[in-house]
Design a protein around this motif. Structure first.
Motif, PDB file in Angstrom:
ATOM      1  N   LEU A 118       0.834  -1.204   0.000  1.00 40.87           N
ATOM      2  CA  LEU A 118       0.000   0.000   0.000  1.00 40.87           C
ATOM      3  C   LEU A 118       0.870   1.256   0.000  1.00 40.87           C
ATOM      4  O   LEU A 118       0.597   2.217  -0.743  1.00 40.87           O
ATOM      5  CB  LEU A 118      -0.924  -0.007   1.209  1.00 40.87           C
ATOM      6  N   SER A 119       1.927   1.262   0.797  1.00 41.29           N
ATOM      7  CA  SER A 119       2.844   2.410   0.844  1.00 41.29           C
ATOM      8  C   SER A 119       3.520   2.627  -0.503  1.00 41.29           C
ATOM      9  O   SER A 119       3.666   3.767  -0.969  1.00 41.29           O
ATOM     10  CB  SER A 119       3.904   2.187   1.929  1.00 41.29           C
ATOM     11  N   THR A 120       3.926   1.531  -1.148  1.00 39.48           N
ATOM     12  CA  THR A 120       4.562   1.631  -2.461  1.00 39.48           C
ATOM     13  C   THR A 120       3.607   2.215  -3.491  1.00 39.48           C
ATOM     14  O   THR A 120       3.989   3.072  -4.303  1.00 39.48           O
ATOM     15  CB  THR A 120       5.045   0.247  -2.923  1.00 39.48           C
ATOM     16  N   CYS A 121       2.348   1.761  -3.481  1.00 35.61           N
ATOM     17  CA  CYS A 121       1.359   2.274  -4.428  1.00 35.61           C
ATOM     18  C   CYS A 121       1.081   3.760  -4.200  1.00 35.61           C
ATOM     19  O   CYS A 121       0.895   4.522  -5.163  1.00 35.61           O
ATOM     20  CB  CYS A 121       0.070   1.471  -4.319  1.00 35.61           C
ATOM     21  N   LEU A 122       1.062   4.185  -2.942  1.00 34.58           N
ATOM     22  CA  LEU A 122       0.868   5.608  -2.644  1.00 34.58           C
ATOM     23  C   LEU A 122       2.015   6.445  -3.196  1.00 34.58           C
ATOM     24  O   LEU A 122       1.793   7.513  -3.797  1.00 34.58           O
ATOM     25  CB  LEU A 122       0.736   5.808  -1.138  1.00 34.58           C
ATOM     26  N   LEU A 123       3.249   5.981  -3.004  1.00 33.57           N
ATOM     27  CA  LEU A 123       4.399   6.695  -3.546  1.00 33.57           C
ATOM     28  C   LEU A 123       4.353   6.730  -5.067  1.00 33.57           C
ATOM     29  O   LEU A 123       4.670   7.749  -5.689  1.00 33.57           O
ATOM     30  CB  LEU A 123       5.698   6.020  -3.079  1.00 33.57           C
ATOM     31  N   LEU A 124       3.935   5.629  -5.664  1.00 35.35           N
ATOM     32  CA  LEU A 124       3.841   5.546  -7.121  1.00 35.35           C
ATOM     33  C   LEU A 124       2.789   6.509  -7.655  1.00 35.35           C
ATOM     34  O   LEU A 124       3.003   7.193  -8.668  1.00 35.35           O
ATOM     35  CB  LEU A 124       3.505   4.106  -7.517  1.00 35.35           C
ATOM     36  N   MET A 125       1.664   6.603  -6.975  1.00 34.83           N
ATOM     37  CA  MET A 125       0.615   7.530  -7.399  1.00 34.83           C
ATOM     38  C   MET A 125       1.044   8.977  -7.206  1.00 34.83           C
ATOM     39  O   MET A 125       0.689   9.857  -8.011  1.00 34.83           O
ATOM     40  CB  MET A 125      -0.664   7.239  -6.617  1.00 34.83           C
ATOM     41  N   LEU A 181      18.292   2.250  -4.738  1.00 35.79           N
ATOM     42  CA  LEU A 181      17.183   3.197  -4.845  1.00 35.79           C
ATOM     43  C   LEU A 181      17.570   4.388  -5.715  1.00 35.79           C
ATOM     44  O   LEU A 181      16.793   4.825  -6.570  1.00 35.79           O
ATOM     45  CB  LEU A 181      16.761   3.670  -3.453  1.00 35.79           C
ATOM     46  N   TYR A 182      18.781   4.893  -5.522  1.00 35.67           N
ATOM     47  CA  TYR A 182      19.249   6.033  -6.313  1.00 35.67           C
ATOM     48  C   TYR A 182      19.315   5.690  -7.800  1.00 35.67           C
ATOM     49  O   TYR A 182      18.843   6.461  -8.648  1.00 35.67           O
ATOM     50  CB  TYR A 182      20.625   6.491  -5.821  1.00 35.67           C
ATOM     51  N   ARG A 183      19.863   4.518  -8.114  1.00 33.54           N
ATOM     52  CA  ARG A 183      19.979   4.135  -9.528  1.00 33.54           C
ATOM     53  C   ARG A 183      18.601   3.865 -10.130  1.00 33.54           C
ATOM     54  O   ARG A 183      18.352   4.182 -11.295  1.00 33.54           O
ATOM     55  CB  ARG A 183      20.869   2.907  -9.672  1.00 33.54           C
ATOM     56  N   GLY A 184      17.698   3.290  -9.318  1.00 29.64           N
ATOM     57  CA  GLY A 184      16.346   3.074  -9.814  1.00 29.64           C
ATOM     58  C   GLY A 184      15.626   4.375 -10.096  1.00 29.64           C
ATOM     59  O   GLY A 184      14.911   4.507 -11.099  1.00 29.64           O
ATOM     60  N   MET A 185      15.819   5.371  -9.223  1.00 28.73           N
ATOM     61  CA  MET A 185      15.202   6.672  -9.444  1.00 28.73           C
ATOM     62  C   MET A 185      15.905   7.441 -10.561  1.00 28.73           C
ATOM     63  O   MET A 185      15.295   8.292 -11.218  1.00 28.73           O
ATOM     64  CB  MET A 185      15.216   7.480  -8.151  1.00 28.73           C
ATOM     65  N   ARG A 186      17.164   7.158 -10.769  1.00 28.18           N
ATOM     66  CA  ARG A 186      17.875   7.783 -11.894  1.00 28.18           C
ATOM     67  C   ARG A 186      17.285   7.305 -13.223  1.00 28.18           C
ATOM     68  O   ARG A 186      17.192   8.072 -14.178  1.00 28.18           O
ATOM     69  CB  ARG A 186      19.362   7.433 -11.828  1.00 28.18           C
ATOM     70  N   VAL A 187      16.879   6.045 -13.256  1.00 30.37           N
ATOM     71  CA  VAL A 187      16.199   5.527 -14.439  1.00 30.37           C
ATOM     72  C   VAL A 187      14.920   6.317 -14.688  1.00 30.37           C
ATOM     73  O   VAL A 187      14.557   6.597 -15.830  1.00 30.37           O
ATOM     74  CB  VAL A 187      15.892   4.024 -14.269  1.00 30.37           C
ATOM     75  N   LEU A 231       7.678   5.112 -14.189  1.00 31.50           N
ATOM     76  CA  LEU A 231       6.817   4.757 -13.054  1.00 31.50           C
ATOM     77  C   LEU A 231       7.069   3.336 -12.582  1.00 31.50           C
ATOM     78  O   LEU A 231       7.093   3.059 -11.374  1.00 31.50           O
ATOM     79  CB  LEU A 231       5.345   4.923 -13.451  1.00 31.50           C
ATOM     80  N   LEU A 232       7.274   2.417 -13.521  1.00 30.53           N
ATOM     81  CA  LEU A 232       7.528   1.021 -13.150  1.00 30.53           C
ATOM     82  C   LEU A 232       8.854   0.883 -12.422  1.00 30.53           C
ATOM     83  O   LEU A 232       8.950   0.174 -11.411  1.00 30.53           O
ATOM     84  CB  LEU A 232       7.510   0.146 -14.404  1.00 30.53           C
ATOM     85  N   SER A 233       9.878   1.564 -12.895  1.00 33.91           N
ATOM     86  CA  SER A 233      11.173   1.525 -12.215  1.00 33.91           C
ATOM     87  C   SER A 233      11.070   2.096 -10.810  1.00 33.91           C
ATOM     88  O   SER A 233      11.634   1.543  -9.855  1.00 33.91           O
ATOM     89  CB  SER A 233      12.213   2.311 -13.027  1.00 33.91           C
ATOM     90  N   ALA A 234      10.338   3.198 -10.668  1.00 31.95           N
ATOM     91  CA  ALA A 234      10.160   3.810  -9.342  1.00 31.95           C
ATOM     92  C   ALA A 234       9.433   2.863  -8.399  1.00 31.95           C
ATOM     93  O   ALA A 234       9.841   2.664  -7.248  1.00 31.95           O
ATOM     94  CB  ALA A 234       9.404   5.126  -9.472  1.00 31.95           C
ATOM     95  N   GLY A 235       8.330   2.259  -8.877  1.00 34.24           N
ATOM     96  CA  GLY A 235       7.545   1.370  -8.027  1.00 34.24           C
ATOM     97  C   GLY A 235       8.326   0.160  -7.556  1.00 34.24           C
ATOM     98  O   GLY A 235       8.299  -0.190  -6.365  1.00 34.24           O
TER      99      GLY A 235
END
Length: 389
Positions: free
Chosen positions: A177-184, A295-301, A312-316
């Motif tokens: 649920l927390s991940t989905c909130l961040l993704l939204m 996390l940094y490399r995923g958000m860099r994507v 969005l998929l990489s962030a989630g």
């Protein structure tokens, strides 16, 4: 040496830093699990610790192979696959709740009859929901405030999957649920809609506590965590603190853990405590650094992504893996209540390692695809030289 470099460039595409992080975590995992399975090997295998060493090493290798295979698939296909996986996850979660294997007073595992291998359908549902939410947000970026066409379908899927997971596994549902909130939030969903998601999530989790299998355990863990009386500290937490406190700066050395013979599940739920005990604050800090770097490399994507779905998929997926890691490490040091979530790519496990490999493979596929798109666009933008006869 040159041939090896060429082979690596041809076969290990995508973000090279993520590849390096995965290999380091895999090595740490093999060393830590080999040390932490001493008591388990003594009880079940007559002291033959190599059994768990070879089994876990094979699973780590299999997860890396799966990650490599997935990273070769263009990530655009995961949008359609996620919807199919969501529809499959719903009956699987219901079957698991009703007829699944009971471990620790909860039905979380479903055994595949032919191969006789147990897996947690929640791993599939978690991956499918994150991918589906990313896909729905990406397709509806121009009408993100459309309640009927955008918001309601997303909230129905989040509520349904989180409820089915929460009745047997509250910690995974809260994390999802927390991940989905961040993704939204990243997907530009208005704040008032996010508040509605929080309200629905609270209702879903409350329902799961009242009708689920783990309601009593949930309340008892929260109560023990909030209790200031040292005598009320749970047995697992107490020995986890002892392991961390006695590890010091540099640790006791590989294989010299004492709490591995006392701690329940030192190879999974409390493997971070064993790592700190044997490798000290230096080793524990290095593991924490690796997850933050992931996390940094995923958000860099996300920052370089040329398509909304990829970012969005990489962030989630990055949030999902790192939040789970932070919760596991937080349990070991006493920052959060005991949950039972494994440390991704480090804890001993079966299909959980495979699903972690799939998640990392998708992130690598996104980084690979976006890098190739950027190269193609760059080549198109270079003016061609006109030959003069």
């Amino acid at each position: 040496m040159i041939k090896v470099k060429i082979w690596l460039e041809d076969n290990l595409k995508g973000d090279p830093v993520i590849w390096g992080i995965v290999l380091l975590l895999s090595l740490i995992s093999i060393l830590a699990v080999y040390s932490a399975t001493g008591s388990l090997a003594y009880r079940k295998m007559g002291g033959n610790t190599e059994v768990y060493l070879f089994k876990h090493s094979a699973l780590i290798f299999a997860s890396i192979v799966v990650m490599w295979a997935v990273h070769n698939i263009p990530y655009k296909y995961f949008s359609k696959l996620s919807l199919f996986a969501l529809w499959v996850s719903v009956p699987l979660l219901m079957i698991t709740y009703l007829f699944g294997s009971t471990i620790n007073e909860a039905n979380r595992w479903l055994t595949v009859p032919i191969i006789n291998q147990a897996f947690q359908p929640s791993d599939l549902a978690k991956l499918a929901l994150i991918s589906a939410v990313a896909g729905m947000l990406a397709k509806r970026q121009r009408r993100i405030t459309d309640i009927k066409g955008t918001f309601i379908p997303i909230i129905i899927w989040i509520g349904t999957i989180c409820l089915l997971i929460a009745i047997a596994n509250m910690s995974t549902a809260v994390m999802l649920l927390s991940t989905c909130l961040l993704l939204m939030f990243i997907g530009r969903v208005p704040l008032k809609y996010l508040l509605v998601v929080c309200m629905v999530g609270a209702l879903v989790l409350t329902t799961a506590i009242l009708m689920g299998q783990r309601g009593g355990v949930f309340f008892s863990r929260i109560e023990r965590f909030m209790n200031d009386d040292p005598a009320e500290i749970p047995f697992q937490a107490k020995h986890s603190y002892i392991a961390i406190a006695t590890g010091g700066i540099s640790g006791k050395g590989p294989g010299n853990s004492e709490q591995r013979n006392i701690l329940p599940h030192p190879y999974s739920d409390f493997i971070y405590a064993i790592i700190v005990e044997e490798y000290g604050m230096i080793g524990g800090g290095f593991v924490l650094f690796l997850y933050l770097a992931l996390l940094y490399r995923g958000m860099r994507v996300v920052a370089i992504s040329t398509r909304p779905f990829g970012g969005l998929l990489s962030a989630g997926l990055s949030f999902s893996l790192v939040i789970q890691a932070m919760i596991n490490m937080g349990v070991a040091v006493g920052l959060v209540p005991i949950t039972g979530l494994p440390l991704p790519m480090v804890s001993m496990g079966g299909t959980s390692l495979i699903f972690t490999g799939i998640s990392l493979g998708i992130i690598l596929s996104i980084s690979r695809g976006d890098h190739e798109d950027a190269f193609i666009n760059e080549q198109k933008s270079v003016p061609r030289k006109v030959k003069v006869a």
